[in-house]
Design an enzyme around this catalytic site. Structure first.
Site, mmCIF file in Angstrom:
data_model
loop_
_atom_site.group_PDB
_atom_site.id
_atom_site.type_symbol
_atom_site.label_atom_id
_atom_site.label_comp_id
_atom_site.label_asym_id
_atom_site.label_seq_id
_atom_site.Cartn_x
_atom_site.Cartn_y
_atom_site.Cartn_z
ATOM 1 N N GLN A 23 4.311 56.364 -0.444
ATOM 2 C CA GLN A 23 5.435 56.150 -1.343
ATOM 3 C C GLN A 23 5.035 55.518 -2.680
ATOM 4 O O GLN A 23 5.794 55.558 -3.631
ATOM 5 C CB GLN A 23 6.502 55.293 -0.645
ATOM 6 C CG GLN A 23 7.154 56.040 0.510
ATOM 7 C CD GLN A 23 8.212 55.207 1.214
ATOM 8 O OE1 GLN A 23 7.912 54.481 2.136
ATOM 9 N NE2 GLN A 23 9.455 55.318 0.784
ATOM 10 N N HIS A 126 2.696 55.240 8.589
ATOM 11 C CA HIS A 126 4.018 55.226 7.960
ATOM 12 C C HIS A 126 4.332 56.659 7.499
ATOM 13 O O HIS A 126 4.274 56.979 6.319
ATOM 14 C CB HIS A 126 4.042 54.234 6.792
ATOM 15 C CG HIS A 126 5.414 53.835 6.344
ATOM 16 N ND1 HIS A 126 5.804 52.522 6.230
ATOM 17 C CD2 HIS A 126 6.501 54.558 5.979
ATOM 18 C CE1 HIS A 126 7.059 52.446 5.810
ATOM 19 N NE2 HIS A 126 7.505 53.691 5.646
ATOM 20 N N ASN A 170 5.563 52.842 12.008
ATOM 21 C CA ASN A 170 6.784 52.537 11.272
ATOM 22 C C ASN A 170 7.889 53.506 11.671
ATOM 23 O O ASN A 170 7.721 54.732 11.540
ATOM 24 C CB ASN A 170 6.553 52.667 9.765
ATOM 25 C CG ASN A 170 7.828 52.396 8.994
ATOM 26 O OD1 ASN A 170 8.292 51.259 8.924
ATOM 27 N ND2 ASN A 170 8.458 53.446 8.457
ATOM 28 N N GLU A 171 8.973 52.990 12.167
ATOM 29 C CA GLU A 171 10.173 53.765 12.463
ATOM 30 C C GLU A 171 9.904 55.124 13.111
ATOM 31 O O GLU A 171 10.287 56.163 12.573
ATOM 32 C CB GLU A 171 10.990 53.985 11.182
ATOM 33 C CG GLU A 171 11.487 52.703 10.558
ATOM 34 C CD GLU A 171 12.508 52.940 9.436
ATOM 35 O OE1 GLU A 171 12.675 54.092 9.006
ATOM 36 O OE2 GLU A 171 13.133 51.954 9.015
#
Ligand code: NOJ
Length: 405
Positions: A23, A126, A170-171
């Protein structure tokens, strides 16, 4: 004049800011970058009349070349920790081959953080996958366990003397939903059975990775960043209560129950309430973010209280608001932290809070359209400019307390 109230946080509370590699870094080649430029996706965006530049990550925030600028932002905020992720494709661009420059890149970042007394809080995965791995089926592959443990051992082994906190995944919940149910993330599938299989694969891999990391670094603090939602049963009507129980069981606790003996802390990512009233998402929506998500500070308190039953330290690894004009963020942070303080007073063992995000960054399927950062990032020059909320947060981090007027 109304009296000020001061809410003190526990000594050593880990105030932080969060980002993830893809990101912000730029210049990464993985399954995401491939998919972004795929003819099918470009055709779809064109059909919807979207500006293509808004949906290509490309150089991102150029953090790859601007570590010092990011560090300056972290220092201005006065955070005690920085949560970032390792881009798998950067350290293992080919199967069986680790990249020296990739590994040294993150070593450089970790050293800079340590030199500035900022605790690195490192996420191993991620979302994106190296191309070679996505071609082997990615999270659908029965061999993921082997690939992931090798990668995790290598990375943890490299930085074990400097890094104490590791978030393995992550998630995985959000990712599985978008990648295998709604088709919005690569590999863009819509298949309930694959979705369920992938969730269980995540659980299996997570447990193995936890043990593998402990072999390499027995003192490491290892956990997950789990996205929990506050499901609220409207007026406690019986149907709503039943739906809430089901949603809590599956979304909030299924994964955590499976891994409860394999974590040193729970990393919580939290963004939203979901009001249930003979159906889901019946929120009041009195205030909404730029993303259209309801802003309801109390939900953070509710999910923290729900996590008490695991008797583990809790680090809030993500929490934030998409708000390009910083209209709500200064108020939102203070309001939410009041609730964190209350949860701690009521026995939730919250040890840290890391705000999403340090910088405006590439918001996956929503591309550059959402602004979660304390710092705006100019899309052409990459200049970082603080929003007013950065000052509000810096005051809190510096004094380890919240002042309520
Ligand atoms: C959670 C994800 O981990 C992060 O990548 C994303 O940008 C934020 N939520 C905001 O949606």
């Amino acid at each position: 004049m109304a009296k000020q109230k001061i809410l003190k946080f526990p000594p050593g509370f880990l105030w932080g800011a969060s980002t993830s590699a893809y990101q912000i870094e730029g210049n990464n080649t993985n399954d995401w970058s491939e998919w972004e430029k795929s003819p099918a996706r470009l055709k779809h965006l064109n059909k919807e009349g979207k500006n293509l530049d808004d949906y290509i990550c490309d150089l991102s925030c150029n953090s790859e070349e601007r570590l010092d600028e990011d560090l300056k932002c972290l220092k201005e905020l006065g955070v005690k920790s920085y949560r970032f992720s390792i881009e798998w494709s950067r350290v293992q661009p080919e199967e069986g081959k680790f990249s020296v420059s990739g590994i040294e890149y993150y070593r450089g970042l970790i050293e800079k953080l340590k030199a500035n007394k900022i605790e690195p809080f490192v996420t191993l995965w991620h979302y994106p996958l190296p191309l070679w791995l996505s071609k082997r089926g990615g999270w659908e592959s029965g061999e993921m366990e082997k690939y992931f443990c090798l990668y995790a051992k290598k990375v943890v082994g490299e930085y074990k003397n400097e890094v104490r906190f590791w978030t393995v995944l992550n998630e995985p919940d959000i990712y599985s939903g978008f990648a295998y149910l709604t088709g919005k993330f690569p590999p863009n599938k819509k298949n309930l059975f694959t979705y369920l299989m992938v969730i269980n694969n995540f659980i299996r891999v997570y447990k193995k990775a936890y043990l593998a990391i402990k072999e390499v670094a027995p003192n490491a603090q290892v956990g997950i960043s789990k996205h929990n939602i506050y499901f609220e049963a409207y007026k406690n009507r019986p149907i709503n209560v039943i739906l809430k129980k089901l949603a809590d069981w599956w979304w909030n606790f299924y994964f955590l129950n499976q891994i409860k003996n394999y974590e040193d802390f729970i990393g919580l990512n939290h963004y939203r309430r979901n009001t249930i009233n003979y159906g889901f998402n019946k929120n009041e929506n009195k205030i909404v973010s730029d993303f259209g998500w309801e802003v309801y500070p109390k939900s953070l308190y509710c999910v923290l209280i729900d996590l008490k039953k695991y008797h583990k330290p809790i680090y809030i690894t993500e929490h934030g608001i998409s708000d390009s004009r910083d209209k709500y963020r200064p108020w939102f942070i203070k309001e939410c932290l009041k609730y964190v303080h209350r949860a701690i007073a009521e026995g939730a063992d919250v040890k840290g809070y890391s705000h999403w995000s340090l910088l405006d960054n590439f918001e996956w399927a929503a591309g550059w359209t959402q602004k979660f950062g304390f710092y705006e990032v100019d899309r052409k020059t990459f200049k970082r400019t603080a929003r007013p909320s950065a000052k509000v947060y810096a005051e809190i981090c510096k004094n380890n307390q919240l002042v309520i007027d």
